[in-house]
Design a protein around this motif. Structure first.
Motif, PDB file in Angstrom:
ATOM      1  N   SER A  60      -8.386   1.276   9.768  1.00  0.00           N
ATOM      2  CA  SER A  60      -9.505   0.670   9.026  1.00  0.00           C
ATOM      3  C   SER A  60      -9.132  -0.699   8.487  1.00  0.00           C
ATOM      4  O   SER A  60      -9.415  -1.047   7.338  1.00  0.00           O
ATOM      5  CB  SER A  60      -9.954   1.591   7.882  1.00  0.00           C
ATOM      6  OG  SER A  60     -10.377   2.832   8.393  1.00  0.00           O
ATOM      7  N   ASN A  61      -8.462  -1.480   9.325  1.00  0.00           N
ATOM      8  CA  ASN A  61      -8.088  -2.863   9.019  1.00  0.00           C
ATOM      9  C   ASN A  61      -7.087  -2.989   7.875  1.00  0.00           C
ATOM     10  O   ASN A  61      -6.990  -4.025   7.227  1.00  0.00           O
ATOM     11  CB  ASN A  61      -9.328  -3.719   8.706  1.00  0.00           C
ATOM     12  CG  ASN A  61      -9.130  -5.161   9.111  1.00  0.00           C
ATOM     13  OD1 ASN A  61      -8.480  -5.453  10.119  1.00  0.00           O
ATOM     14  ND2 ASN A  61      -9.693  -6.083   8.342  1.00  0.00           N
ATOM     15  N   GLU A  62      -6.319  -1.917   7.624  1.00  0.00           N
ATOM     16  CA  GLU A  62      -5.240  -1.975   6.642  1.00  0.00           C
ATOM     17  C   GLU A  62      -3.925  -1.577   7.304  1.00  0.00           C
ATOM     18  O   GLU A  62      -3.860  -0.563   8.013  1.00  0.00           O
ATOM     19  CB  GLU A  62      -5.514  -1.053   5.453  1.00  0.00           C
ATOM     20  CG  GLU A  62      -4.429  -1.118   4.395  1.00  0.00           C
ATOM     21  CD  GLU A  62      -4.699  -0.208   3.212  1.00  0.00           C
ATOM     22  OE1 GLU A  62      -3.739   0.096   2.469  1.00  0.00           O
ATOM     23  OE2 GLU A  62      -5.858   0.205   3.024  1.00  0.00           O
ATOM     24  N   PHE A  63      -2.889  -2.366   7.077  1.00  0.00           N
ATOM     25  CA  PHE A  63      -1.600  -2.088   7.692  1.00  0.00           C
ATOM     26  C   PHE A  63      -1.025  -0.753   7.212  1.00  0.00           C
ATOM     27  O   PHE A  63      -1.133  -0.399   6.028  1.00  0.00           O
ATOM     28  CB  PHE A  63      -0.598  -3.197   7.370  1.00  0.00           C
ATOM     29  CG  PHE A  63      -0.683  -4.376   8.295  1.00  0.00           C
ATOM     30  CD1 PHE A  63      -0.094  -4.332   9.548  1.00  0.00           C
ATOM     31  CD2 PHE A  63      -1.354  -5.526   7.910  1.00  0.00           C
ATOM     32  CE1 PHE A  63      -0.160  -5.408  10.404  1.00  0.00           C
ATOM     33  CE2 PHE A  63      -1.431  -6.617   8.763  1.00  0.00           C
ATOM     34  CZ  PHE A  63      -0.840  -6.556  10.012  1.00  0.00           C
ATOM     35  N   ILE A  64      -0.404  -0.030   8.127  1.00  0.00           N
ATOM     36  CA  ILE A  64       0.329   1.184   7.791  1.00  0.00           C
ATOM     37  C   ILE A  64       1.731   0.768   7.349  1.00  0.00           C
ATOM     38  O   ILE A  64       2.489   0.189   8.116  1.00  0.00           O
ATOM     39  CB  ILE A  64       0.422   2.136   8.999  1.00  0.00           C
ATOM     40  CG1 ILE A  64      -0.980   2.506   9.497  1.00  0.00           C
ATOM     41  CG2 ILE A  64       1.216   3.385   8.650  1.00  0.00           C
ATOM     42  CD1 ILE A  64      -0.970   3.305  10.799  1.00  0.00           C
ATOM     43  N   ARG A  65       2.075   1.062   6.095  1.00  0.00           N
ATOM     44  CA  ARG A  65       3.386   0.695   5.559  1.00  0.00           C
ATOM     45  C   ARG A  65       4.214   1.914   5.161  1.00  0.00           C
ATOM     46  O   ARG A  65       5.350   1.779   4.723  1.00  0.00           O
ATOM     47  CB  ARG A  65       3.215  -0.232   4.348  1.00  0.00           C
ATOM     48  CG  ARG A  65       2.607  -1.584   4.674  1.00  0.00           C
ATOM     49  CD  ARG A  65       3.401  -2.292   5.739  1.00  0.00           C
ATOM     50  NE  ARG A  65       2.951  -3.657   5.969  1.00  0.00           N
ATOM     51  CZ  ARG A  65       3.167  -4.331   7.084  1.00  0.00           C
ATOM     52  NH1 ARG A  65       3.808  -3.747   8.083  1.00  0.00           N
ATOM     53  NH2 ARG A  65       2.749  -5.566   7.222  1.00  0.00           N
ATOM     54  N   GLY A  66       3.647   3.093   5.308  1.00  0.00           N
ATOM     55  CA  GLY A  66       4.351   4.332   4.980  1.00  0.00           C
ATOM     56  C   GLY A  66       3.798   5.432   5.852  1.00  0.00           C
ATOM     57  O   GLY A  66       3.238   5.183   6.928  1.00  0.00           O
ATOM     58  N   PRO A  67       3.906   6.692   5.428  1.00  0.00           N
ATOM     59  CA  PRO A  67       3.335   7.794   6.200  1.00  0.00           C
ATOM     60  C   PRO A  67       1.830   7.606   6.404  1.00  0.00           C
ATOM     61  O   PRO A  67       1.121   7.153   5.504  1.00  0.00           O
ATOM     62  CB  PRO A  67       3.633   9.026   5.328  1.00  0.00           C
ATOM     63  CG  PRO A  67       4.796   8.631   4.490  1.00  0.00           C
ATOM     64  CD  PRO A  67       4.623   7.164   4.223  1.00  0.00           C
ATOM     65  N   LEU A  68       1.364   7.975   7.575  1.00  0.00           N
ATOM     66  CA  LEU A  68      -0.043   7.799   7.926  1.00  0.00           C
ATOM     67  C   LEU A  68      -0.959   8.490   6.925  1.00  0.00           C
ATOM     68  O   LEU A  68      -2.058   8.005   6.622  1.00  0.00           O
ATOM     69  CB  LEU A  68      -0.275   8.339   9.340  1.00  0.00           C
ATOM     70  CG  LEU A  68      -1.665   8.200   9.956  1.00  0.00           C
ATOM     71  CD1 LEU A  68      -2.110   6.743   9.977  1.00  0.00           C
ATOM     72  CD2 LEU A  68      -1.675   8.783  11.361  1.00  0.00           C
ATOM     73  N   LYS A  69      -0.506   9.596   6.371  1.00  0.00           N
ATOM     74  CA  LYS A  69      -1.350  10.364   5.449  1.00  0.00           C
ATOM     75  C   LYS A  69      -1.728   9.560   4.208  1.00  0.00           C
ATOM     76  O   LYS A  69      -2.740   9.857   3.557  1.00  0.00           O
ATOM     77  CB  LYS A  69      -0.638  11.651   5.039  1.00  0.00           C
ATOM     78  CG  LYS A  69       0.656  11.440   4.262  1.00  0.00           C
ATOM     79  CD  LYS A  69       1.315  12.763   3.932  1.00  0.00           C
ATOM     80  CE  LYS A  69       2.606  12.564   3.128  1.00  0.00           C
ATOM     81  NZ  LYS A  69       3.252  13.869   2.826  1.00  0.00           N
ATOM     82  N   ASN A  70      -0.947   8.528   3.874  1.00  0.00           N
ATOM     83  CA  ASN A  70      -1.256   7.716   2.690  1.00  0.00           C
ATOM     84  C   ASN A  70      -2.574   6.974   2.823  1.00  0.00           C
ATOM     85  O   ASN A  70      -3.174   6.571   1.828  1.00  0.00           O
ATOM     86  CB  ASN A  70      -0.136   6.705   2.434  1.00  0.00           C
ATOM     87  CG  ASN A  70       1.145   7.365   1.977  1.00  0.00           C
ATOM     88  OD1 ASN A  70       1.173   8.565   1.703  1.00  0.00           O
ATOM     89  ND2 ASN A  70       2.221   6.590   1.911  1.00  0.00           N
TER      90      ASN A  70
END
Length: 420
Positions: A60-70
């Motif tokens: 959703s146009n936000e970078f993943i910087r940790g676990p996907l569940k976050n």
């Protein structure tokens, strides 16, 4: 949300890295490292000579910087999650450190040249490779703002704003060791804080401690040049120069105007310590928009690529504003990573998602607006407060500070376009 299995679809706009769009089942605890391994494995299956590269991933146009569940919320979100990936941007490479005699409070790049302004009242021109070309004893007070007006290769014009209550327009014959003060802008009653030039290079705006915004003609046609006396070490003495008065004086702010930026040919935005942002009509002279906040604004910058405004405040945060939306008064995104006041922000002119910020924590940070929790990179080097930064040329980041230096970083994979 605990550990669970979710279905994801991998997609990219960089078709050379495309993998099958078949849904894949993965753990919700997977993060960027595991996703990188997955995409590289899939590419290796279809391209036997594949060499591993690093990717960034977005939901959703936000970078993943940790676990996907976050990023999926407590209930896990959708049953199928679309993950976009793109090649990671390499870290900018340090190129040079330009030494000055005093604090560097203003900097801007244009084509092959870097223009700097200092607390010892001087202006300096450098090549992008760090060679010093010219020093001008320009003002009777610290220089707080600089801006290039035009640069045709053989000559260049630029403006400087100072605590001596004036702005001055200069003409430099490229390759020579001389400069001319074309005219002096007088009208402010207190120190100037900022100066900016509109997209047509015909108008300038200045902000000041007198809380006034003034609009000036930047053209040279009605100013008689004054040749400055050359002295040793490429330094220049300034003499009496023609005085220019403002076209418009705009009142409304109740405190110092800390920053000015043009958003259109005849529209500009100001930031003030009175906790407001104002959008002005430079043709009619009225206020088009007034945004009130709970902190003093330090700096603003407008992106001609994505049409949004960045601001920094006295609370160490950087904020993104969409002045064209129906909810313009609401902050779209808040970027938090600096530990002290943020003095300067600047959009990349080559990528609509990237910007830099500099602050009193001695840090320059490179951000992607899709990663508001963590900057892409911290650009080290300064040993004291960062007072200014600039990214006018897509492949060059520059910053100046109270350690009397300008640091130059070279960027890679910048889009090959510039707005004129």
């Amino acid at each position: 949300m605990g550990d669970q299995t979710i279905e994801v679809i991998l997609t990219t706009s960089q078709q050379q890295y495309a993998v099958p769009s078949t849904p894949l089942s993965i753990s919700s605890t997977v993060g960027p490292v595991e996703l990188n391994a997955l995409v590289n494995a899939l590419l290796e299956e279809s391209q036997p000579d594949w060499k591993k590269i690093d990717f960034d991933f977005l939901v959703s146009n936000e970078f993943i910087r940790g676990p996907l569940k976050n990023l999926l919320g407590p209930a896990g979100g959708e049953t199928k999650v679309v993950i976009e990936y793109l090649e990671s941007r390499p870290a900018p490479e340090p190129e040079d450190c330009l030494l000055h005699d005093d604090w560097v409070s203003a900097v801007q790049v244009s084509d092959k040249w870097i223009l700097t302004g200092c607390y010892d009242n001087s202006l300096h021109i450098w090549t992008k490779k760090g060679a010093h070309k010219l020093s001008i004893s320009a003002h009777d007070g610290p220089v707080k703002g600089v801006a290039w007006i035009e640069n045709d290769g053989s000559s260049a014009t630029f403006v400087s704003a100072s605590c001596d209550q004036t702005a001055k327009v200069w003409k430099w014959s490229v390759g020579s060791d001389t400069a001319k003060c074309m005219f002096v802008c007088r009208g402010h009653e207190r120190s100037l804080t900022s100066v900016s030039v509109n997209p047509t290079h015909k108008l300038m705006a200045t902000g000041s401690w007198d809380a006034l915004l003034k609009i000036w003609s930047a053209g040279l046609e009605d100013a008689s040049p004054v040749i400055l006396e050359e002295t040793p070490a490429k330094k220049m003495k300034h003499e009496k120069s023609p005085v220019r008065t403002p076209i418009l004086t705009l009142k409304g702010h109740q405190g110092v105007i800390s920053s000015t930026v043009w958003t259109e040919v005849d529209e500009l935005c100001t930031a003030s310590w009175d906790h407001t942002l104002r959008l002005w009509d430079a043709e009619l002279g009225g206020v088009k928009l007034d945004i009130t906040f709970n902190k003093a604004f330090q700096c603003i910058d407008w992106s001609p690529l994505n049409k949004t405004l960045l601001s920094s405040s006295a609370d160490r945060h950087v904020r993104l504003h969409d002045l064209r939306s129906a909810e313009y008064s609401q902050v779209q995104t808040t970027f938090t990573n600096h530990t002290k006041l943020v003095t300067s922000v600047h959009w990349s002119r080559g990528d609509e998602n990237l910007f830099i910020s500099g602050g009193h924590d001695n840090e320059v940070k490179l951000w992607d607006r899709r990663s508001f929790r963590t900057p892409l990179y911290n650009l080290g080097g300064h040993e004291d407060q960062v007072l200014c930064c600039n990214w006018s040329e897509p492949q060059l980041i520059v910053s100046g500070g109270a350690d009397k230096t300008v640091h130059i970083f070279k960027t890679k994979h910048a889009k090959q376009y510039m707005l004129t």
